[in-house]
Scaffold this active site. Structure first.
Site, PDB file in Angstrom:
ATOM      1  N   ASP A  90       0.837  -1.204   0.000  1.00 28.59           N
ATOM      2  CA  ASP A  90       0.000   0.000   0.000  1.00 28.59           C
ATOM      3  C   ASP A  90       0.871   1.253   0.000  1.00 28.59           C
ATOM      4  OD1 ASP A  90      -2.906   0.018   0.028  1.00 28.59           O
ATOM      5  OD2 ASP A  90      -2.786  -1.266   1.789  1.00 28.59           O
ATOM      6  N   GLU A 115      -5.365   7.298  -0.208  1.00 29.45           N
ATOM      7  CA  GLU A 115      -5.886   6.608   0.974  1.00 29.45           C
ATOM      8  C   GLU A 115      -4.948   6.659   2.167  1.00 29.45           C
ATOM      9  OE1 GLU A 115      -8.052   2.377   2.033  1.00 29.45           O
ATOM     10  OE2 GLU A 115      -6.753   2.500   0.287  1.00 29.45           O
ATOM     11  N   ASP A 178      -6.076   4.959  -5.142  1.00 27.46           N
ATOM     12  CA  ASP A 178      -6.147   3.864  -4.184  1.00 27.46           C
ATOM     13  C   ASP A 178      -4.950   2.970  -4.493  1.00 27.46           C
ATOM     14  OD1 ASP A 178      -6.684   1.761  -2.503  1.00 27.46           O
ATOM     15  OD2 ASP A 178      -8.834   1.778  -2.889  1.00 27.46           O
ATOM     16  N   ILE A 180      -3.726   0.223  -3.272  1.00 30.80           N
ATOM     17  CA  ILE A 180      -4.156  -1.165  -3.447  1.00 30.80           C
ATOM     18  C   ILE A 180      -5.632  -1.220  -3.105  1.00 30.80           C
ATOM     19  CG2 ILE A 180      -4.040  -3.540  -2.624  1.00 30.80           C
ATOM     20  CD1 ILE A 180      -1.139  -3.334  -2.314  1.00 30.80           C
ATOM     21  N   ASP A 181      -6.452  -1.362  -4.111  1.00 32.58           N
ATOM     22  CA  ASP A 181      -7.888  -1.517  -3.911  1.00 32.58           C
ATOM     23  C   ASP A 181      -8.173  -3.013  -3.845  1.00 32.58           C
ATOM     24  OD1 ASP A 181     -10.596  -1.075  -3.767  1.00 32.58           O
ATOM     25  OD2 ASP A 181     -10.851  -0.995  -5.931  1.00 32.58           O
ATOM     26  N   THR A 183      -7.404  -4.912  -0.564  1.00 38.95           N
ATOM     27  CA  THR A 183      -6.259  -5.430   0.191  1.00 38.95           C
ATOM     28  C   THR A 183      -6.503  -6.841   0.704  1.00 38.95           C
ATOM     29  OG1 THR A 183      -7.088  -4.229   2.144  1.00 38.95           O
ATOM     30  CG2 THR A 183      -5.350  -3.187   0.853  1.00 38.95           C
ATOM     31  N   ASP A 299     -12.057   4.852  -4.443  1.00 36.17           N
ATOM     32  CA  ASP A 299     -12.578   3.510  -4.687  1.00 36.17           C
ATOM     33  C   ASP A 299     -13.373   3.405  -5.986  1.00 36.17           C
ATOM     34  OD1 ASP A 299     -11.532   2.216  -2.453  1.00 36.17           O
ATOM     35  OD2 ASP A 299     -13.203   2.824  -1.175  1.00 36.17           O
TER      36      ASP A 299
END
Length: 367
Positions: A90, A115, A178, A180-181, A183, A299
């Site tokens: 992330d 994020e 984002d 890592i959308d 996780t 997101d």
């Protein structure tokens, strides 16, 4: 809130979203791709540079994420305050994308809504994780094989992460990330996405989705080859007025226009759903989170333009386009609906009827 609607077949994804196709013979009228975009319009020439640098930045981040996922260790996973898992990927992904965009854009013009922030990494207990993130970032940059490849210090990595604190809004340009959308999917070795969008005066004008685990061939029962026989890793890209393309992350497959929504149901984590739907893996995506949940712009920003430029629609449950101009959150009515223009009227009517029934009777509705 969950609905099982009497249109095509629907399946609930792990992220409390529905993702389905228009495979039912009773609605074969709608089994045609999203309508094509005119690539020669004046709008098609806009944001070309921005899309190019976004694609390069997301590719870098995907490379880092792939490396971390392959060697994922328990020590590289921690808990955020909301108890959702977050990994060093992330932070590394956000640092790389923030640094890459800031390097390419005119000085003082870069605004990022993202994020993550670095507060946990600045604590004593975060020191070892910061060391690991900095190492991963520099190893990834070194793979670019540039003579002038930079070496980022820990302080520069922290600064890059914290550039993501912008509040966005309706004035100016703001990148939305984002890192890592999905996780949970990432930790499981399943689907996730690196999602980057660009807002211009509150409108999403550029979007890139890096989906490192998504097969380059169509997936689902109608796929011609199994995922193990096809290459893995898709990069979806769209800019206003120019349509949507997909290529392989490793460069083995060049960009191809995508326009379709025709195949059977499947389950996928993250905004990878938007990309898969845009290329024809499925036709309907519904998301109804639990009451009180506020959708974040990162997101949905990239996925929204990926679908729109493939000829589809993304609306809230009241039938309104998503408004990304209000800051870090989307203020929407009840849920998010995405499909092609032919299916949308019937789908929207069914959703609204279900919501109205639930409102009057105070119970979850299954049609």
């Amino acid at each position: 809130m969950q609905f099982a609607l009497a249109l095509p077949r629907f399946f609930l994804s792990p992220s409390s979203s529905f993702f389905a196709s228009s495979a039912s013979s009773s609605i074969s009228l709608f089994r045609r791709p999203f309508s094509a975009k005119c690539a020669t319009s004046p709008a098609a020439m806009a944001y070309e540079h921005e899309l190019s640098i976004a694609t390069k930045a997301v590719s870098l981040a995907c490379r880092l994420c792939q490396k971390v996922q392959k060697g994922l260790l328990a020590a590289e996973t921690q808990e955020k305050s909301d108890k959702s898992p977050v990994t060093v990927a992330d932070y590394g992904s956000q640092a790389l994308i923030s640094w890459a965009l800031n390097e390419e854009l005119p000085q003082g013009t870069f605004s990022l809504v993202a994020e993550e922030d670095s507060e946990e990494l600045k604590q004593d207990q975060g020191a070892s994780m910061l060391d690991r993130i900095t190492q991963l970032v520099n190893e990834t940059l070194a793979l670019e094989k540039r003579i002038d490849a930079p070496f980022l210090s820990k302080e520069q990595v922290l600064l890059a992460i914290d550039r993501g604190r912008s509040e966005g809004g309706s004035v100016g340009r703001h990148w939305v990330l984002d890192p890592i959308d999905g996780t949970r999917g990432f930790v499981r070795g399943d689907q996730y996405a690196v999602a980057l969008g660009l807002l211009d005066q509150g409108e999403v004008v550029v979007g890139v989705l890096g989906c490192p685990n998504l097969p380059t061939n169509l997936i689902g029962p109608e796929a011609l080859v199994s995922p193990t026989e096809s290459s893995i890793g898709c990069l979806f890209a769209a800019r206003k007025g120019a349509g949507t393309t997909v290529k392989s992350i490793d460069g083995s497959i060049q960009p191809q226009k995508i326009l379709g929504v025709v195949s059977p149901p499947l389950r996928i984590d993250s905004q990878a759903k938007y990309g898969a739907m845009a290329r024809g893996d499925a036709a309907i995506y519904l998301r109804f989170p639990h009451p009180g949940y506020r959708e974040k712009i990162w997101d949905h920003a990239a996925g929204c333009i990926i679908i729109k430029e493939a000829g589809g629609l993304v609306l809230d449950a009241a039938g309104n386009p998503l408004d990304f101009s209000k800051g870090r959150y989307l203020d929407i009515a009840s849920g998010i609906i995405s499909t092609n223009p032919q299916l949308m009227p019937a789908l929207l009517a069914a959703v609204q009827a279900a919501l109205q029934k639930e409102h009057h009777h105070g119970e979850r509705v299954h049609l």
